[in-house]
Design an enzyme around this catalytic site. Structure first.
Site, PDB file in Angstrom:
ATOM      1  N   LYS A  45      29.795  26.820  -7.309  1.00  0.00           N
ATOM      2  CA  LYS A  45      30.715  25.755  -6.868  1.00  0.00           C
ATOM      3  C   LYS A  45      32.122  26.042  -7.378  1.00  0.00           C
ATOM      4  CE  LYS A  45      31.855  21.565  -5.337  1.00  0.00           C
ATOM      5  NZ  LYS A  45      31.872  21.268  -3.898  1.00  0.00           N
ATOM      6  N   CYS A 130      39.921  22.647   0.193  1.00  0.00           N
ATOM      7  CA  CYS A 130      39.043  21.492  -0.048  1.00  0.00           C
ATOM      8  C   CYS A 130      39.577  20.279   0.715  1.00  0.00           C
ATOM      9  CB  CYS A 130      38.945  21.153  -1.523  1.00  0.00           C
ATOM     10  SG  CYS A 130      37.953  19.663  -1.731  1.00  0.00           S
TER      11      CYS A 130
HETATM   12  O1  RRO Z   1      33.461  19.195  -3.025  1.00  0.00           O
HETATM   13  C1  RRO Z   1      33.779  18.950  -1.838  1.00  0.00           C
HETATM   14  O2  RRO Z   1      33.932  17.795  -1.420  1.00  0.00           O
HETATM   15  C2  RRO Z   1      34.019  20.030  -0.868  1.00  0.00           C
HETATM   16  C3  RRO Z   1      34.825  21.116  -1.134  1.00  0.00           C
HETATM   17 BR1  RRO Z   1      35.592  21.417  -2.794  1.00  0.00          BR
HETATM   18  C4  RRO Z   1      35.084  22.042  -0.102  1.00  0.00           C
HETATM   19  O3  RRO Z   1      35.820  23.041  -0.266  1.00  0.00           O
HETATM   20  N1  RRO Z   1      34.513  21.823   1.101  1.00  0.00           N
HETATM   21  C5  RRO Z   1      33.721  20.761   1.352  1.00  0.00           C
HETATM   22  O4  RRO Z   1      33.235  20.607   2.489  1.00  0.00           O
HETATM   23  N2  RRO Z   1      33.468  19.866   0.344  1.00  0.00           N
END
Ligand code: RRO
Length: 311
Positions: A45, A130
């Site tokens: 992540k 993001c």
């Molecule tokens: O953690 C999220 O809400 C998230 C991230 Br960082 C991302 O890059 N893409 C996504 O669909 N969710």
């Protein structure tokens, strides 16, 4: 069976399929599950300077053709990923390790990338896209901001860096993004992140299916595939001689992976299907791809890469 071995920049992968950064890759135990699977690599992540709980629940929902999420970057914080990267590397020495790097604000990126120089990561995937942090725009939709972020992180240390890009929808934007990206010695482009700020409504409850941000969230799975393929193809046309491209978005089967390969991808990541099917998806999809390559008489993935035929 044809080999699906591939490479991303200088890093060799024994097969073509691994996990997309996002689902089920936050904790050491989750990463061990990926390590024990047939995934070609282990990706963590995206991490931030400090740990984050992320957005309020419900924040993920499976949909008929994919998923919507507004996780809000839940992660253990960069220090934890520096530490656990060494454990993962000791336990799975043969699997390339990609650690995700993110920031809430611009100033977070150099902090995270600097600290990750001490990690056991083979490569870093810097998240410029993001969609779910409240009040923060996606960096890669603002080309000046993307340039500034890349200039900063690319001046730090020598860990190979790739970038996670959002989906673009306009040829002018592809060209503007490519102009910025081509200034830097990146290891890979990862195309694409979820389609940001989609809205799914349940007509029974008359409410959105997720809570954060009034229900707006990132759309993944089958809804995303044609857009993801277009992004892989366009960047392959513009920058394929410079950077490896990792395809992500709606890979459910070996046939999907083959389509990404034809478009120009050097590997694919799997997000929604990993959430829905669990770690056995990596071996299944890779085997299905190998069968297609054999049937079509391609000796290797390199043989088929980018070989999309024009009508
Ligand atoms: O953690 C999220 O809400 C998230 C991230 Br960082 C991302 O890059 N893409 C996504 O669909 N969710």
């Amino acid at each position: 069976m044809a080999s699906t071995a591939t490479r991303i920049g200088k890093v060799e992968l024994a097969s073509f399929v691994f996990n997309a950064i996002g689902p089920k890759d936050v904790t050491l135990d989750e990463l061990r599950v990926i390590g024990k699977s047939s995934a070609a690599a282990i990706a963590t992540k995206s991490c931030t300077p400090l740990p984050r709980d992320g957005n309020e629940e419900p924040r993920y929902r499976d949909l008929e053709l994919g998923s919507i999420n507004s996780m809000g970057l839940p992660n253990l914080g960069v220090d934890a990923y520096v530490e656990l990267s060494h454990t993962i590397k000791e336990e799975f020495p043969d699997k390339p390790l990609i650690v995700g790097a993110a920031g809430i604000g611009f100033e977070d990126f150099p902090v995270v990338v600097e600290k990750l120089q001490k990690s056991a990561a083979d490569m870093l995937e810097v998240n410029l896209s993001c969609p779910n942090v409240k009040g923060k725009p996606q960096i890669a939709y603002d080309f000046a901001s993307m340039d500034k972020t890349l200039k900063t992180v690319m001046s730090i240390g020598d860990k190979p860096i790739g970038v996670k890009l959002p989906p673009y929808f306009d040829f002018v934007h592809f060209e503007q993004a490519a102009e910025v990206l081509s200034k830097y010695d990146l290891e890979f482009l990862c195309c694409v992140n979820s389609i940001g700020n989609a809205l799914v409504i349940d007509p029974e409850t008359e409410a959105p299916v997720i809570r954060p941000k009034g229900g707006f969230g990132g759309l993944g799975g089958k809804y995303l595939k044609p857009t993801a393929l277009a992004n892989v193809r366009k960047f392959y046309e513009l920058l394929g001689d410079r950077f490896a491209i990792i395809g992500v978005g709606g890979v459910y089967t070996g046939s999907d992976a083959f389509e990404f390969l034809l478009a120009g991808a050097s590997a694919v990541q799997v997000g929604t299907v990993f959430m829905q099917e669990g770690p056995k998806c990596f071996e299944r999809i890779d085997k299905e791809l190998a069968e297609i390559l054999k049937r079509k008489k391609y000796a290797s993935v390199e043989d088929a890469k980018g070989k999309l035929k024009m009508l």
